[in-house]
Scaffold this active site. Sequence first.
Site, PDB file in Angstrom:
ATOM      1  N   HIS A 140       0.680  -1.154  -0.252  1.00  0.00           N
ATOM      2  CA  HIS A 140      -0.180   0.168  -0.360  1.00  0.00           C
ATOM      3  C   HIS A 140       0.663   0.492   0.392  1.00  0.00           C
ATOM      4  O   HIS A 140       1.565   1.120   0.418  1.00  0.00           O
ATOM      5  CB  HIS A 140      -1.353   0.074   1.170  1.00  0.00           C
ATOM      6  CG  HIS A 140      -0.169  -0.277   2.300  1.00  0.00           C
ATOM      7  ND1 HIS A 140       0.186   0.800   2.680  1.00  0.00           N
ATOM      8  CD2 HIS A 140      -0.749  -1.310   3.362  1.00  0.00           C
ATOM      9  CE1 HIS A 140       0.500   0.587   4.243  1.00  0.00           C
ATOM     10  NE2 HIS A 140      -0.187  -0.270   4.739  1.00  0.00           N
ATOM     11  N   CYS A 159       2.831  -4.878   6.446  1.00  0.00           N
ATOM     12  CA  CYS A 159       2.434  -4.752   5.674  1.00  0.00           C
ATOM     13  C   CYS A 159       3.851  -3.917   4.305  1.00  0.00           C
ATOM     14  O   CYS A 159       5.198  -3.899   5.311  1.00  0.00           O
ATOM     15  CB  CYS A 159       1.546  -3.426   4.509  1.00  0.00           C
ATOM     16  SG  CYS A 159      -0.175  -3.836   6.068  1.00  0.00           S
TER      17      CYS A 159
END
Length: 184
Positions: A140, A159
């Site tokens: 992301h 992430c």
Amino acid sequence: MNRLSFLPLLALAACAQPPPKVAEAPSALPPLEREAARIIPERRFAHVDYLLVDKSERMMIGYADGQPVKVWRGLQFGDQPLGHKRFEGDERTPEGRYFIEGRNPGSAYHLSLKISYPNDKDRAFARQYGRSPGGDIFLHGQPNALPFGRVPGDWTDGCIAFSNAEIEELWRIVPDGTVIEIRP
């Protein structure tokens, strides 16, 4: 042919420039850097079909038809970047072979591509300790509340974060189902 006919060739050879010196021999580069050096900037590609992440080098290489076509550097990981993700809340980025299983245009971060963590092996490991393996691991961009730039350092919960421009590019060229291999 007589010896005099070779004189013009000898003169041309004497005037030739020596090959430029390379600052660092390719064999001295780390393996993923050697792979990144193989990228031909003019190579055209519409999408990548394989992603290789090296956490220690903070680098990801995209491949199309078995050839490296793009490199991203300066990746940001979970607050605990060393080691494979084992449990929910350990703030580690997984290591292993996964795939991109979906996308979220309404993410709290600028776009996101979901990684298929946890797999069966990850679930079995966590289960033997009576714990959850966690989930919701994405590629992301930066937080939507951030007006510009990047959050410094490692800051995700596991992430892999990119700049907003980089995740926009990934959004375009990484189809669902793309294999992603994450190495230590």
